[in-house]
Design a protein around this motif. Structure first.
Motif, PDB file in Angstrom:
ATOM      1  N   VAL A  53      44.656 -12.527  -7.578  1.00  0.00           N
ATOM      2  CA  VAL A  53      44.631 -12.086  -6.186  1.00  0.00           C
ATOM      3  C   VAL A  53      43.195 -12.096  -5.694  1.00  0.00           C
ATOM      4  CG1 VAL A  53      45.216 -10.253  -4.551  1.00  0.00           C
ATOM      5  CG2 VAL A  53      46.617 -10.589  -6.600  1.00  0.00           C
ATOM      6  N   LEU A  54      42.984 -12.653  -4.508  1.00  0.00           N
ATOM      7  CA  LEU A  54      41.694 -12.572  -3.828  1.00  0.00           C
ATOM      8  C   LEU A  54      41.805 -11.556  -2.702  1.00  0.00           C
ATOM      9  CD1 LEU A  54      40.832 -16.371  -3.343  1.00  0.00           C
ATOM     10  CD2 LEU A  54      40.245 -14.924  -5.277  1.00  0.00           C
ATOM     11  N   LEU A  83      47.961 -16.106  -5.679  1.00  0.00           N
ATOM     12  CA  LEU A  83      48.518 -17.305  -6.308  1.00  0.00           C
ATOM     13  C   LEU A  83      49.627 -16.871  -7.254  1.00  0.00           C
ATOM     14  CD1 LEU A  83      48.488 -20.373  -6.973  1.00  0.00           C
ATOM     15  CD2 LEU A  83      46.829 -19.839  -8.775  1.00  0.00           C
ATOM     16  N   LEU A  84      50.815 -17.435  -7.075  1.00  0.00           N
ATOM     17  CA  LEU A  84      51.968 -17.095  -7.905  1.00  0.00           C
ATOM     18  C   LEU A  84      52.527 -18.339  -8.580  1.00  0.00           C
ATOM     19  CD1 LEU A  84      52.451 -15.362  -4.906  1.00  0.00           C
ATOM     20  CD2 LEU A  84      53.785 -14.055  -6.564  1.00  0.00           C
ATOM     21  N   GLN A  85      53.193 -18.127  -9.688  1.00  0.00           N
ATOM     22  CA  GLN A  85      53.827 -19.213 -10.439  1.00  0.00           C
ATOM     23  C   GLN A  85      55.285 -18.859 -10.678  1.00  0.00           C
ATOM     24  OE1 GLN A  85      52.009 -20.028 -14.220  1.00  0.00           O
ATOM     25  NE2 GLN A  85      53.701 -21.297 -14.942  1.00  0.00           N
ATOM     26  N   MET A  86      56.170 -19.831 -10.409  1.00  0.00           N
ATOM     27  CA  MET A  86      57.604 -19.618 -10.587  1.00  0.00           C
ATOM     28  C   MET A  86      58.192 -20.839 -11.284  1.00  0.00           C
ATOM     29  SD  MET A  86      60.484 -18.744  -7.674  1.00  0.00           S
ATOM     30  CE  MET A  86      59.951 -20.092  -6.611  1.00  0.00           C
ATOM     31  N   TYR A 126      53.861 -23.643  -8.070  1.00  0.00           N
ATOM     32  CA  TYR A 126      52.715 -22.815  -7.732  1.00  0.00           C
ATOM     33  C   TYR A 126      52.714 -22.639  -6.218  1.00  0.00           C
ATOM     34  CZ  TYR A 126      50.606 -23.079 -12.398  1.00  0.00           C
ATOM     35  OH  TYR A 126      50.349 -22.953 -13.738  1.00  0.00           O
ATOM     36  N   PHE A 127      52.549 -21.419  -5.761  1.00  0.00           N
ATOM     37  CA  PHE A 127      52.491 -21.199  -4.329  1.00  0.00           C
ATOM     38  C   PHE A 127      51.519 -20.060  -4.010  1.00  0.00           C
ATOM     39  CE2 PHE A 127      55.988 -18.708  -5.956  1.00  0.00           C
ATOM     40  CZ  PHE A 127      56.007 -17.534  -5.227  1.00  0.00           C
ATOM     41  N   ILE A 128      50.982 -20.122  -2.784  1.00  0.00           N
ATOM     42  CA  ILE A 128      49.960 -19.173  -2.340  1.00  0.00           C
ATOM     43  C   ILE A 128      50.457 -18.473  -1.084  1.00  0.00           C
ATOM     44  CG2 ILE A 128      47.562 -18.907  -1.586  1.00  0.00           C
ATOM     45  CD1 ILE A 128      46.916 -21.497  -3.022  1.00  0.00           C
ATOM     46  N   VAL A 129      50.307 -17.155  -1.043  1.00  0.00           N
ATOM     47  CA  VAL A 129      50.672 -16.372   0.135  1.00  0.00           C
ATOM     48  C   VAL A 129      49.496 -15.486   0.519  1.00  0.00           C
ATOM     49  CG1 VAL A 129      53.104 -16.332  -0.541  1.00  0.00           C
ATOM     50  CG2 VAL A 129      51.618 -14.408  -1.161  1.00  0.00           C
ATOM     51  N   TYR A 130      49.488 -15.055   1.765  1.00  0.00           N
ATOM     52  CA  TYR A 130      48.537 -14.018   2.156  1.00  0.00           C
ATOM     53  C   TYR A 130      49.299 -12.861   2.792  1.00  0.00           C
ATOM     54  CZ  TYR A 130      48.510 -14.727   7.268  1.00  0.00           C
ATOM     55  OH  TYR A 130      48.852 -14.769   8.591  1.00  0.00           O
ATOM     56  N   ASN A 131      48.738 -11.671   2.678  1.00  0.00           N
ATOM     57  CA  ASN A 131      49.313 -10.500   3.329  1.00  0.00           C
ATOM     58  C   ASN A 131      48.192  -9.612   3.837  1.00  0.00           C
ATOM     59  OD1 ASN A 131      49.149  -9.761   0.239  1.00  0.00           O
ATOM     60  ND2 ASN A 131      49.127  -7.811   1.334  1.00  0.00           N
ATOM     61  N   TYR A 188      42.771 -24.476  -6.423  1.00  0.00           N
ATOM     62  CA  TYR A 188      42.984 -24.749  -5.010  1.00  0.00           C
ATOM     63  C   TYR A 188      41.677 -24.557  -4.247  1.00  0.00           C
ATOM     64  CZ  TYR A 188      43.428 -19.613  -4.752  1.00  0.00           C
ATOM     65  OH  TYR A 188      43.221 -18.260  -4.851  1.00  0.00           O
ATOM     66  N   ILE A 189      41.656 -25.136  -3.038  1.00  0.00           N
ATOM     67  CA  ILE A 189      40.509 -25.004  -2.136  1.00  0.00           C
ATOM     68  C   ILE A 189      40.900 -24.041  -1.024  1.00  0.00           C
ATOM     69  CG2 ILE A 189      38.962 -26.209  -0.552  1.00  0.00           C
ATOM     70  CD1 ILE A 189      39.512 -28.771  -2.145  1.00  0.00           C
TER      71      ILE A 189
END
Length: 652
Positions: free
Chosen positions: A254-255, A237-240, A204-209, A273-274
């Protein structure tokens, strides 16, 4: 689904009203400092261009970006960074031998497919998932899963790409397509963890753009439809799967919100997640073609009003010269405009309302049309400000607001009395025009001196309009600071439900803790979620997060206090990085140039009248290096990344 809402509250028993100050503790450079040159080609962080169209949030993120990433520490402490050629370098520190070894792991490819509607100002980022797995982004929209290999005999350490995915952006506000599968979007990794979900492990990983939303708005002051834009930020939030046979990554949710997160941490079990931020985020719906936006965002879009004259000025004015300089205190906002020398008081027409400003300048001998905001045909004349009933960032007290003009030098100053004292304005007007706050009072003084100089003599031939520079043209690092960011924390389930919200009240965000992965002696004593230090009055309060399967899903608890730290850190105008120790023993302020300030926590209540301060000269004799990043790699051992050097600070 119900949302648990609460306010972060300090534990009064952990506050120390009798604290008097910090006393200097001598640091022995010869015994506790180690400097090692970086291998070629080193690091070259490009300067932000003067005409960069960046918001305050983007600029703050770039200036304070930590270019040194936490490694997954085992017997040897380590951290990682990207060199100038996008090569990942592993930095290993042997505590017993007191030595540094650097291993070039792999050079990441560079993508050339970047959306024209998003900001490309993303630095590469990295998260250590385990001792052998890394998740890395080249900052251009490509995300790589890397496997580290070590040759036991030769001690050569390398890495290989085992998975490669592209991150795609989402629709602009008003577009039809929800996900643009043809456009790779620059992004930054916020967090990533390996989650055991039974048969197979998942990442699980989180990115922002950054999202530039473009839309048309009809102004009541103009008959034409105007094309405007607004910077928003998506958190995804993505899952791989770790399974080699699977490819790609699944978007969980997506937020969308108005700012870049100040804090983001995934739960170890992958339940959610927080996230900590200054504004409100809304969860986007990806089940249909249209991305839904919050009612608040729609209201902002609908209320957008711009004077046609101001629009023309923005299209034609010199990008290096903003229309004004501004600064603020807890109680007021001051705005400085440059007018032609000799402008009389009668030429200024200014009025205030609770939420709006109206300002026009009618110069003698000019028609009413010439008082618009169109710039003069000559570069030696300043553009004339024109704001027709323009929304302000926040409410003011019109009865206490006023303006003054110094006709001789053409300096017009507006003093806006804040209705909500203690709040910090991110920009002057409701809709960000890109003019950054001038935080250094010396810059205002220099501006006045330049006006006096240029109006007293005209023999130097310097264009008058060039005396007002954009703060980015100076050292932008000194113009972006930490103060005034009142924070909120949210618990987001992996399905995309916001189930808990903690308002910061009068708490301002200062810093997170150093992350320490894999250190059993440290992790056994700390919370799995990194704690945060928040400014409360003059102190720095440390809060920990606890997640449970019940209700509320998280709790926020005050566990320690750094006495008067909220006050002392505010005096460090060149601060670049702030972090505190996972065991709450010390907190560090790292300057942009050459010094680190360490403030120690005193556990003994009977000895807390005075604290201990340590000052470390990081750069030493070399004065041409900047601080780029910092990480804690062992108990009380700090690595500091400079432009040409890696520095080890041993605090024990």
């Amino acid at each position: 689904m119900s949302i648990f809402t609460s306010v972060i509250k300090p534990n009064r028993n952990l506050l120390n009203p009798k604290f008097e100050g910090y006393r200097l503790n001598i640091f022995d450079d010869e015994k506790h400092l180690l400097r090692v040159p970086l291998p070629e080609p080193g690091i070259n962080i490009p300067k932000v261009p003067v005409n960069a169209n960046l918001s305050y949030n983007e600029m703050h993120s770039l200036v304070h970006y930590n270019h040194l990433f936490a490694g997954f520490t085992a017997d040897i402490g380590n951290a990682l960074y990207f060199d100038s050629e996008l090569q990942i370098i592993l930095v290993e520190y042997d505590l017993i031998k007191d030595s540094i070894i650097m291993h070039p792991l792999i050079k990441l490819p560079k993508s050339t497919t970047i959306s024209g509607s998003v900001s490309s100002s993303c630095y590469p980022s990295l998260r250590a998932l385990s001792a052998t797995l890394l998740l890395a982004s080249n900052g251009l929209g490509n995300i790589y899963l890397l496997k580290i290999s070590r040759n036991v005999e030769s001690q050569v350490v390398t890495a290989e790409i085992i998975k490669n995915i592209n991150f795609y952006g989402y629709s602009e506000v008003g577009d039809d397509a929800a996900i643009k599968k043809t456009v790779i979007t620059p992004c930054v990794l916020l967090d990533g963890k390996i989650i055991d979900e039974g048969e197979s492990a998942q990442i699980y990983f989180i990115v922002y753009n950054v999202l530039v939303s473009k839309y048309s708005s009809s102004s009541s002051l103009s008959t034409s439809s105007q094309k405007t834009s607004k910077k928003l930020f998506d958190v995804t939030l993505l899952q791989m799967s770790l399974d080699a046979s699977s490819s790609g990554a699944e978007v969980k949710h997506v937020l969308r919100g108005p700012d870049i997160p100040l804090y983001c941490a995934l739960d170890m079990k992958g339940e959610g997640y927080i996230i900590g931020c200054t504004g409100e985020y809304s969860v986007l719906s990806l089940n249909n073609a249209n991305i839904s936006t919050s009612e608040k965002e729609q209201e902002i879009l609908e209320e957008k009003q711009c004077d046609e004259n101001i629009k023309k000025e923005e299209e034609t004015k010199d990008e290096s010269s903003p229309p004004y300089l501004w600064t603020q205190t807890d109680s007021d906002v001051s705005i400085n405009f440059q007018l032609p020398p000799g402008t009389p008081k009668t030429a200024v027409h200014c009025s205030f309302s609770k939420t709006h400003l109206s300002l026009t300048i009618k110069l003698p001998g000019n028609s009413s049309e010439s008082s618009s905001s169109e710039p003069s045909s000559t570069s030696k004349s300043p553009s004339i400000p024109c704001y027709a009933f323009t929304n302000l960032h926040d409410e003011i007290d019109p009865s206490a607001s006023l303006w003054t003009i110094e006709s001789k030098i053409g300096l017009l100053t507006l003093y806006l009395e804040k209705q909500n004292r203690g709040t910090r304005w991110m920009h002057v007007f409701k809709h960000d025009d890109g003019v950054l706050e001038t935080l250094d009072p010396n810059e205002i003084a220099e501006f006045r001196e330049r006006l006096e100089k240029f109006t007293s003599s005209s023999t130097d031939g310097q264009p008058f309009a060039s005396t007002l520079h954009h703060p980015i043209g100076h050292e932008i690092e000194e113009s972006i600071d930490y103060e005034g960011r009142y924070v909120k924390f949210f618990w987001i389930e992996k399905q995309g439900n916001i189930t808990a919200k903690f308002a910061g009240g009068s708490h301002e965000f200062l810093c997170p803790q150093f992350e320490c992965f894999g250190r059993k002696d440290i992790e056994s004593s700390i919370n799995r979620f990194p704690s945060v230090c928040l400014k409360y009055d003059v102190d720095g309060l440390v809060y920990e997060f606890q997640h449970s399967s019940g209700f509320p899903p998280i709790t926020v608890t005050h566990v320690s206090t750094f006495d008067a730290f909220g006050f002392v850190q505010a005096s460090k105008r060149e601060k670049r990085h702030l972090f505190h120790d996972p065991l709450n023993r010390f907190i560090m302020v790292l300057e942009r140039t050459h010094r680190a300030f360490i403030y120690w926590h005193i556990e003994d209540q009977t000895k807390r009248d005075f604290g201990k301060q340590t000052i470390v000269d990081i750069i030493g004799e070399s004065k041409d290096e900047d601080v780029l990043g910092v990480q804690m790699v062992a108990d009380s051992v700090i690595l500091v990344l400079l432009t040409k050097t890696i520095v080890v600070i041993k605090l024990s």
